[in-house]
Each structure stands twice: as structure tokens, then as C-alpha cells.
Design an enzyme around this catalytic site. Sequence first.
Site, PDB file in Angstrom:
ATOM      1  N   SER A  45       0.856  -1.194   0.000  1.00  0.00           N
ATOM      2  CA  SER A  45       0.000   0.000   0.000  1.00  0.00           C
ATOM      3  C   SER A  45       0.888   1.237   0.000  1.00  0.00           C
ATOM      4  CB  SER A  45      -0.856  -0.020   1.270  1.00  0.00           C
ATOM      5  OG  SER A  45      -1.291   1.273   1.603  1.00  0.00           O
TER       6      SER A  45
ATOM      7  N   TYR B  24      -2.743  -0.394   9.856  1.00  0.00           N
ATOM      8  CA  TYR B  24      -2.673  -0.792   8.450  1.00  0.00           C
ATOM      9  C   TYR B  24      -1.301  -0.452   7.867  1.00  0.00           C
ATOM     10  CZ  TYR B  24      -4.194  -0.941   3.519  1.00  0.00           C
ATOM     11  OH  TYR B  24      -4.332  -1.215   2.180  1.00  0.00           O
TER      12      TYR B  24
END
Length: 270
Positions: free
Chosen positions: A151, A164
Site C-alpha cells: 500500500s 494498516y
Amino acid sequence: MSLFQLDHKKIVITGATGVLGETIALHLAKEGAQVIIIGRTASKVEKLVDQIRSKGGNADGYLADVTSEEQVKNTAKQIKNHFGTVDILINMAGGNMSDAVVQPHQTLADLSTEAMRKVMELNYQGTLIPSKVFLELMLPKGQGNIINISSMAASRPMTRVAGYASAKAAIDNLTKWLAVELCQKHGEFFRVNALAPGFFLTEQNRSLLTENDGSLTQRGNQIITHTPMRRFGEPEDLLGAVQWLCSDASKFVSGTIIPVDGGFSAYSGV
Ligand SMILES: NC(=O)c1ccc[n+]([C@@H]2O[C@H](COP(=O)([O-])OP(=O)(O)OC[C@H]3O[C@@H](n4cnc5c(N)ncnc54)[C@H](OP(=O)(O)O)[C@@H]3O)[C@@H](O)[C@H]2O)c1
């Protein structure tokens, strides 16, 4: 023969029933791959398998929670019985969790340690466990290919999404570690890479990026102004990079994290 051909490649995709995974599964099946879907919700898995088969593609569906080694091993056993070996594993299952976020009105003290553990478990263990288990189904062929999902939050942590960001940073490190490990122990035909998608509007992040009327939130606006292409990604934007990483066109590529982000990671904001 095309450098990018995927005919008859047996590709396992975890999290294939998600927004990005579904688009990828449909594309790989269209390109002639045998798609092996792993999801945790039976109705979603059945629906996707039916959709692929109705378009003439080859798909089979299995159930497993990727954070359970026992479940993934049981599923791999069934896949081994049916297919013998597999060629590629795409670790799509993952995502943010709302409790592992520090909201603007909160401080570090509000961050739930339990939520941090869970988001790490889903993203990191949920990548490590299938990699470990499905490598066993690649070894007999003397070749293997694992694609992880990173990501934009991994290399430069992003505000709010503490858990995350940490989990995806760990996936970047794991991707490079596995690339070296598998090559050294099993030979040059084993490779591991990751895709780092930019910002794609999905259920996971819709409320972070857009208001109820579809206009951009402040955060959504910050992202767009830091994306040279000035838009969010569409799931289809990932397909070229996925096909390249799955195919022999990338056979000398391992240990990389490929951004598909409209230029976001290259831009300093100045
Ligand atoms: N969307 C973005 O902008 C973006 C950007 C960068 C990276 N990513 C990454 O790309 C990947 C896919 O994202 P997405 O947007 O397509 O997410 P999504 O629509 O939420 O899909 C997530 C998928 O993972 C599955 N899943 C979740 N927990 C699982 C578990 N414990 N065991 C097995 N499967 C599980 C879900 O199954 P159920 O539907 O049955 O729950 C679903 O198929 C994720 O790793 C995400 O972090 C997304």
C-alpha cells in the site's frame, strides 16, 4: 507466443471476492488462467465462480480464513487433491480496520492494542500463512511465483491508519525477505513481488475519502492533489501490472514493490 501469456497457469487468489480481487480474478480467467479462488464467505465465492464460468473461464472456489493456518492447510489439501500443484499465489486478502485508526480527535493513548494485533494478523499473517502453505504446492514444479499486496501507507506512513500502515510495511519487508529466501533455497525460478496500489475507491475507504453526496473529504482532496494523475485508481488500472508479474515477461523480477498509484509515491507535494 505472447511474452505475457497466462494460458493454463494455476493461480490461487486469496481475498478474490473483494473489489480489487474480483476484477483481477475475472481478468486472469479471461486470459486463460485456471483461477483458484479462496474466500471466507461462501455466497461471494460461489457468485464469483459462477460469473467466471458463465464467461467461459475456468474457476474453482474454496473457503478459508487466511489468518488460520489450519484452515489454509485444509484448503490447500483439497486444492492439491484436485490440481496437484499451483503456479502462482496472489495474496489479496487484507485491509484496514476502523479500530486500528487514530482519529483526529484521538491520541496514541486511544489506540486499541487488540485492534493493532488484529490488523497485523489479517494483513501480515494472512500473507505469510498462505505463502508458507502454497509454496509446498509449487515446489514439485521447481518454480513458483508469489504476489503480495502492499500500500502507499507502507513506505511513508499515513496519518490515522496506524495499524494498516505498520502491517503493509511488514509486508514490504516480508516480500523482499521471501524473494531472497525462496531463490536461495529453491532456485532461480521462485520469485516474490508486491504491488502497491495507490488510492482506489472501495468500501474500505469510501467514508474516509468521500462524503455521502460523493464530494471529496479533506483527506480525499489531499490525496487527489498529491496524485499527479489527479484521480483515484480504477480496479482495472491494476491489471497490466498483475499480468506482467504473473507472466514470464517478469521472469528476472523478484523482491520488488511496484507502485500502481498515478504517480502519488513519486510526488513530494512541491
Ligand atoms: N482499495 C484500495 O484503495 C487499496 C489500496 C492499497 C491496497 N489495497 C489492498 O488490496 C487488497 C484488496 O483490497 P480491496 O479494496 O479489494 O478490499 P475488499 O473489497 O475489502 O476485499 C477484501 C477481501 O479480503 C477478504 N478477506 C478479509 N479478511 C479475510 C480473512 N481473514 N480471510 C480470508 N479472506 C479475507 C474479503 O472477504 P469477505 O468479503 O468475505 O470479507 C474480501 O474478499 C487488500 O490487501 C488491501 O489492503 C487496497
